[in-house]
Motif scaffolding. Sequence first.
Motif, PDB file in Angstrom:
ATOM      1  N   PRO A 139     -30.531 -66.020   4.292  1.00 37.33           N
ATOM      2  CA  PRO A 139     -31.970 -66.055   3.998  1.00 37.33           C
ATOM      3  C   PRO A 139     -32.223 -65.625   2.560  1.00 37.33           C
ATOM      4  CG  PRO A 139     -31.431 -64.143   5.325  1.00 37.33           C
ATOM      5  CD  PRO A 139     -30.194 -64.970   5.251  1.00 37.33           C
ATOM      6  N   PHE A 140     -33.259 -66.186   1.957  1.00 37.68           N
ATOM      7  CA  PHE A 140     -33.640 -65.766   0.605  1.00 37.68           C
ATOM      8  C   PHE A 140     -34.314 -64.400   0.703  1.00 37.68           C
ATOM      9  CE2 PHE A 140     -34.370 -70.546   0.207  1.00 37.68           C
ATOM     10  CZ  PHE A 140     -33.076 -70.766  -0.220  1.00 37.68           C
ATOM     11  N   PRO A 141     -34.175 -63.590  -0.333  1.00 34.00           N
ATOM     12  CA  PRO A 141     -34.837 -62.265  -0.295  1.00 34.00           C
ATOM     13  C   PRO A 141     -36.341 -62.398  -0.511  1.00 34.00           C
ATOM     14  CG  PRO A 141     -33.673 -62.568  -2.365  1.00 34.00           C
ATOM     15  CD  PRO A 141     -33.381 -63.778  -1.538  1.00 34.00           C
ATOM     16  N   VAL A 154     -40.572 -76.881  -2.889  1.00 35.57           N
ATOM     17  CA  VAL A 154     -39.701 -77.491  -3.883  1.00 35.57           C
ATOM     18  C   VAL A 154     -39.986 -78.993  -3.963  1.00 35.57           C
ATOM     19  CG1 VAL A 154     -37.307 -78.264  -3.948  1.00 35.57           C
ATOM     20  CG2 VAL A 154     -37.828 -75.839  -4.021  1.00 35.57           C
ATOM     21  N   LEU A 155     -40.347 -79.567  -2.818  1.00 33.60           N
ATOM     22  CA  LEU A 155     -40.674 -80.984  -2.785  1.00 33.60           C
ATOM     23  C   LEU A 155     -42.089 -81.259  -3.272  1.00 33.60           C
ATOM     24  CD1 LEU A 155     -39.143 -81.717   0.682  1.00 33.60           C
ATOM     25  CD2 LEU A 155     -38.502 -82.884  -1.396  1.00 33.60           C
TER      26      LEU A 155
ATOM     27  N   SER B 164     -24.353 -67.542  -2.215  1.00 37.06           N
ATOM     28  CA  SER B 164     -24.901 -68.147  -0.999  1.00 37.06           C
ATOM     29  C   SER B 164     -26.396 -68.420  -1.152  1.00 37.06           C
ATOM     30  CB  SER B 164     -24.645 -67.236   0.194  1.00 37.06           C
ATOM     31  OG  SER B 164     -25.315 -66.012   0.033  1.00 37.06           O
ATOM     32  N   ILE B 165     -27.065 -67.615  -1.982  1.00 31.22           N
ATOM     33  CA  ILE B 165     -28.493 -67.835  -2.205  1.00 31.22           C
ATOM     34  C   ILE B 165     -28.697 -69.142  -2.984  1.00 31.22           C
ATOM     35  CG2 ILE B 165     -30.525 -66.927  -3.394  1.00 31.22           C
ATOM     36  CD1 ILE B 165     -29.830 -65.327  -0.974  1.00 31.22           C
ATOM     37  N   ARG B 166     -27.865 -69.330  -4.008  1.00 24.90           N
ATOM     38  CA  ARG B 166     -27.960 -70.571  -4.782  1.00 24.90           C
ATOM     39  C   ARG B 166     -27.662 -71.767  -3.891  1.00 24.90           C
ATOM     40  NH1 ARG B 166     -25.408 -66.955  -7.986  1.00 24.90           N
ATOM     41  NH2 ARG B 166     -26.343 -66.490 -10.000  1.00 24.90           N
ATOM     42  N   GLN B 178     -35.109 -75.360 -10.351  1.00 29.49           N
ATOM     43  CA  GLN B 178     -35.841 -74.708  -9.265  1.00 29.49           C
ATOM     44  C   GLN B 178     -35.033 -73.557  -8.671  1.00 29.49           C
ATOM     45  OE1 GLN B 178     -36.542 -78.282  -7.002  1.00 29.49           O
ATOM     46  NE2 GLN B 178     -38.703 -78.311  -7.528  1.00 29.49           N
ATOM     47  N   VAL B 179     -33.742 -73.765  -8.542  1.00 31.35           N
ATOM     48  CA  VAL B 179     -32.907 -72.681  -8.018  1.00 31.35           C
ATOM     49  C   VAL B 179     -32.925 -71.496  -8.981  1.00 31.35           C
ATOM     50  CG1 VAL B 179     -30.530 -72.006  -7.512  1.00 31.35           C
ATOM     51  CG2 VAL B 179     -31.430 -74.127  -6.594  1.00 31.35           C
ATOM     52  N   VAL B 180     -32.803 -71.788 -10.272  1.00 29.70           N
ATOM     53  CA  VAL B 180     -32.782 -70.707 -11.255  1.00 29.70           C
ATOM     54  C   VAL B 180     -34.123 -69.987 -11.292  1.00 29.70           C
ATOM     55  CG1 VAL B 180     -32.666 -70.214 -13.718  1.00 29.70           C
ATOM     56  CG2 VAL B 180     -30.953 -71.678 -12.665  1.00 29.70           C
ATOM     57  N   SER B 181     -35.195 -70.741 -11.368  1.00 28.57           N
ATOM     58  CA  SER B 181     -36.479 -70.090 -11.597  1.00 28.57           C
ATOM     59  C   SER B 181     -37.051 -69.469 -10.328  1.00 28.57           C
ATOM     60  CB  SER B 181     -37.473 -71.082 -12.193  1.00 28.57           C
ATOM     61  OG  SER B 181     -37.695 -72.136 -11.291  1.00 28.57           O
ATOM     62  N   ARG B 182     -36.718 -70.030  -9.162  1.00 27.52           N
ATOM     63  CA  ARG B 182     -37.331 -69.488  -7.948  1.00 27.52           C
ATOM     64  C   ARG B 182     -36.424 -68.555  -7.168  1.00 27.52           C
ATOM     65  NH1 ARG B 182     -41.097 -74.286  -5.653  1.00 27.52           N
ATOM     66  NH2 ARG B 182     -41.538 -75.229  -7.652  1.00 27.52           N
TER      67      ARG B 182
END
Lengths: 302, 280
Positions: A139-141, A154-155, B164-166, B178-182
């Motif tokens: 999960p993202f933090p 994102v979309l 794993s987050i990336r 988007q991965v970098v900035s968010r």
Amino acid sequence: MTQMESEQIAPTTRPRLSADSPSIDSGRIAEVSLGTPREEIERRERVFHVDDLDVSYGDNLVLRDVSIDIFEHTVTAFIGPSGCGKSTFIRCFNRMNDLIPNARVTGTVEYHGRDLYARVVDPVEVRRRIGMVFQKPNPFPKSIYDNVAFGPRVLGTKHGLDERVERCLRRAALWDEVKNRLGDSALSLSGGQQQRLCIARALATEPDVLLMDEPASALDPIATAAIEDLMRELKRDYTIIVVTHNMQQAARVADLTAFFSVELGEDGVDRHGVLVEYDTTTKLFTQPADRRTEDYVTGRFG
Amino acid sequence: MSRRTKSRLFVAAMMLCLGVSFGTLAWLLVTTLIDGIPALSQQLFIDPPSTVAEEAGARPAILATVYLAALLLLMAVPVGVLTAIYLEEYARKERWYNRLLELNIQNLAAVPSIVYGILGLAFVVRGPVSVGRVLLAGAIILTLLVLPTVIIASREAIRAVPGSIRQGGYALGATKWQVVSRQVLPASIPGIATGSILALSRAVGETAPLLLIGALQYVAFDPTILGAFTALPVQIYTWVKLPDPAFQTLAAAGIIVLLAIVLSMNAIAIFLRNRYRQTW
Ligand SMILES: Nc1ncnc2c1ncn2[C@@H]1O[C@H](COP(=O)(O)OP(=O)(O)OP(=O)(O)O)[C@@H](O)[C@H]1O
Ligand SMILES: [Mg+2]
């Protein structure tokens, strides 16, 4: 529920996610239940067609000559000893191997008849259609809500986000546990809940295929059972590929199972994974055609 | 010698080392406080320097140091963070120019500050940039000085974000940006902030490069970005050199102010770290 019904009517939206409305065609569940004969599964739409696929990391060939077809609304399991290339293979379906600098994929992977590795294909686009759930819940933090909303955002989707988050959490059988704490950090969930959140997150981009690399390996039996129920339920609308180390799990959820093994190269040093046998789960477990499969499923190997 | 004695000896040696460094620090602090407190008055903050110790203050120097810190924050942090993002997320490590860049940054972090002063004098004060002996020149030089440290700290913070987050981001169809900035950047902000502030607080105490590019010893007016300037450490240095003991007291008071500035910056860093600490 009105939201979902109205979406079902709208011709532009894919109806996949809306099928959890009460009016499920129960006949279809029977159709895709386990033990379906092979001929019947092969009549289904072919989602992936893989031919002569080789994958190497640098000079190290890890998968050789894999050819396989993946059918719609089917759970396909990949089993085999550790290191035989199951994870490597499943990453070929959504081009996640592109992110590994020295990985090289050659051969054909067709998705609904189109070459997934053609120059014009944007891997980002591929991953929007082919979702993935990882072995370790990641999960993202961020909050539970933001985790599920990440894909749609994102979309560029802003409209109807709340409804979509709720729908996906319901589908992942997590809604009741989190509906009152959507703003809490996703990291505060238990491991099993986190994994279901990751499934909900993957569903939120409305994919067509769900790739799961050992989705239950870090979970206890109860959480595992929940995820397995989920897979059986989700295959009505999705095509699922699952890597598992657990043979009972394959037997419980998969219609088709592919057994991979490690083969020694000509020089006796190189080791690479090969697809040994691919058949209905029942057949593979009860009457394997290959000696290596038999050894593996009866526990004499690996 | 028994194993127990050995381990006791080791503990004793550690305590001794700790005692030496801590004792020195405490002694410095105490003597400075005793010397400086009498001069720690309102006058120090509102009056310009003067040849008469009883009338002298450090207002222009204190203000200039605050300006320098703010300019540093505005210049060093964005450049440093963007460089770190490039190196960690975009650069292909096998390319020679990226490796050269990395090696350079590591070496630059070890270059003595006086060298940055010389560089600044030749390129910023005179030479191609030629802004003159102004506060902005000082800020540019201090920026160059802290950049390597900010980059290194930011890279570490970025690297601490698990892969794993990336992967999770990419698997949902996010683009690299988007991965970098968010994902990556928000998750590494606490580390970047603490690293940057610590680097900045060191730079705020720098004297040598500022002296070299011509920070003035007496500035009687409030500083402007494009005007002549002094800074608190320079002011302290000036006072210390004067024979009149009253100025020594002033210098001690200046040191206390500088210490307070630096310690409060460190406190902000610790606060940020505790507040936003990420556990994966
Ligand atoms: N990024 C990588 N770089 C180099 N080699 C790799 C990389 N990832 C995997 N390999 C190698 O490829 C082979 C297959 O690995 P893979 O992870 O696909 O196996 P697996 O079947 O998923 O194993 P497990 O069941 O233990 O997860 C292994 O020999 C592994 O060492
Ligand atoms: Mg694996």
